[in-house]
Each structure stands twice: as C-alpha cells, then as structure tokens.
Design a protein around this motif. Sequence first.
Motif, short mmCIF file in Angstrom:
data_model
loop_
_atom_site.label_atom_id
_atom_site.label_comp_id
_atom_site.label_asym_id
_atom_site.label_seq_id
_atom_site.Cartn_x
_atom_site.Cartn_y
_atom_site.Cartn_z
N HIS A 168 20.98 -9.02 -10.51
CA HIS A 168 20.56 -8.03 -11.30
C HIS A 168 20.21 -6.67 -10.58
N PRO A 169 21.05 -6.06 -10.19
CA PRO A 169 20.74 -4.96 -9.14
C PRO A 169 20.02 -3.65 -10.03
N ALA A 170 20.22 -3.63 -11.20
CA ALA A 170 19.76 -2.50 -11.75
C ALA A 170 18.17 -2.45 -11.65
N ASP A 171 17.65 -1.24 -11.48
CA ASP A 171 16.08 -0.87 -11.19
C ASP A 171 15.62 -0.83 -12.69
N ASP A 172 15.23 -1.63 -13.11
CA ASP A 172 14.57 -1.71 -14.76
C ASP A 172 13.36 -2.47 -14.69
N GLU A 173 12.68 -2.53 -15.97
CA GLU A 173 11.40 -3.08 -16.11
C GLU A 173 11.46 -4.46 -15.61
N LEU A 174 12.49 -5.22 -16.00
CA LEU A 174 12.65 -6.81 -16.07
C LEU A 174 12.68 -6.83 -14.35
N ARG A 175 13.55 -6.10 -13.73
CA ARG A 175 13.53 -6.27 -12.29
C ARG A 175 12.13 -6.12 -11.42
N ARG A 176 11.21 -5.05 -12.00
CA ARG A 176 10.23 -4.83 -11.16
C ARG A 176 9.15 -5.80 -11.74
N LYS A 177 9.28 -6.48 -12.91
CA LYS A 177 8.45 -7.56 -13.20
C LYS A 177 8.81 -8.66 -12.40
N VAL A 178 10.02 -9.01 -12.09
CA VAL A 178 10.36 -10.26 -11.26
C VAL A 178 9.92 -10.01 -9.80
N VAL A 179 10.10 -8.87 -9.20
CA VAL A 179 9.81 -8.33 -7.81
C VAL A 179 8.30 -8.69 -7.81
N ARG A 180 7.39 -8.23 -8.80
CA ARG A 180 5.81 -8.47 -8.63
C ARG A 180 5.95 -10.00 -8.86
N GLN A 181 6.25 -10.76 -9.65
CA GLN A 181 6.00 -12.13 -9.64
C GLN A 181 6.29 -12.84 -8.56
N LEU A 182 7.55 -12.52 -7.96
CA LEU A 182 7.86 -12.97 -6.60
C LEU A 182 6.80 -12.81 -5.42
N GLU A 183 6.29 -11.72 -5.55
CA GLU A 183 5.25 -11.28 -4.49
C GLU A 183 4.12 -12.19 -4.86
N LEU A 184 3.83 -12.19 -6.21
CA LEU A 184 2.57 -13.06 -6.34
C LEU A 184 2.78 -14.71 -5.80
N LEU A 185 3.94 -15.16 -6.16
CA LEU A 185 4.25 -16.54 -5.87
C LEU A 185 4.17 -16.62 -4.22
N ARG A 186 4.74 -15.66 -3.44
CA ARG A 186 4.69 -15.73 -2.14
C ARG A 186 3.48 -15.54 -1.46
N THR A 187 2.68 -14.52 -1.95
CA THR A 187 1.26 -14.36 -1.69
C THR A 187 0.21 -15.65 -1.83
N GLY A 188 0.50 -16.41 -2.91
CA GLY A 188 -0.01 -17.77 -3.36
C GLY A 188 0.44 -18.92 -2.22
N ARG A 189 1.70 -18.86 -2.03
CA ARG A 189 1.97 -19.87 -1.08
C ARG A 189 1.31 -19.58 0.27
N ARG A 190 1.15 -18.24 0.69
CA ARG A 190 0.39 -18.20 2.03
C ARG A 190 -0.89 -18.60 1.94
N ALA A 191 -1.47 -18.19 0.87
CA ALA A 191 -2.71 -18.50 0.56
C ALA A 191 -3.18 -19.99 0.49
N ALA A 192 -2.20 -20.84 -0.12
CA ALA A 192 -2.45 -22.18 -0.08
C ALA A 192 -2.20 -22.92 1.39
N SER A 193 -1.08 -22.39 1.86
CA SER A 193 -0.79 -22.86 3.30
C SER A 193 -2.04 -22.63 4.13
N ALA A 194 -2.63 -21.42 4.27
CA ALA A 194 -3.83 -20.94 4.96
C ALA A 194 -4.89 -21.82 4.81
N SER A 195 -5.11 -22.44 3.60
CA SER A 195 -6.20 -22.99 3.33
C SER A 195 -6.16 -24.52 3.66
N ARG A 196 -4.81 -24.87 3.90
CA ARG A 196 -4.59 -26.39 4.34
C ARG A 196 -4.83 -26.51 5.76
N ASP A 197 -4.66 -25.30 6.42
CA ASP A 197 -4.64 -25.19 8.14
C ASP A 197 -6.23 -25.68 8.54
#
Length: 75
Positions: free
Chosen positions: A46-75
């Motif tokens: 879905h290459p179109a720059d639309d609202e759905l894509r922006r929401k997905v990008v934001r959700q993916l950023e939140l998932l990645r941030t959460g994984r990094r935070a969870a990983s750091a807390s286990r170290d």
Amino acid sequence: AAEWIETAVALEPGSAEAYVNLARACLNLGRHEAAAAAYERFLQLHPADDELRRKVVRQLELLRTGRRAASASRD
C-alpha cells in the motif's frame, strides 16, 4: 478470527487490506511480532500516502518502541 484472516491472506497475498486486518487481529492476541510483520507487508503493498498508511506507520513505530523497551527491561 486470526486463523480466518490468515486464510484470507493465503488466498489473496496481494491484498493490503488483509494484512492490516491480520495485524489488528495479532495485536488483539498479543502477537506483536506477527503484527509488526503484517504491518510491514501492508506498507509494501500500500504505497499510497493516505490516512491508513500514516496510522499503520505510527502503530509500527509503537510496536518497535515497545519491543525495545521490553528488551531493555530484561537486560
């Protein structure tokens, strides 16, 4: 529900909508890695720059941030 969506993705692997639905189902089940992978595939399809894509990008950023935070807390 996730199993049905996985079947839909298998039947129509070029459907961006199926991947975003799969990601949402995986999130609801706590399957964050699978959700991130489905969101990444959605973005490829879905290459179109639309609202759905922006929401997905934001959700993916939140998932990645959460994984990094969870990983750091286990170290």
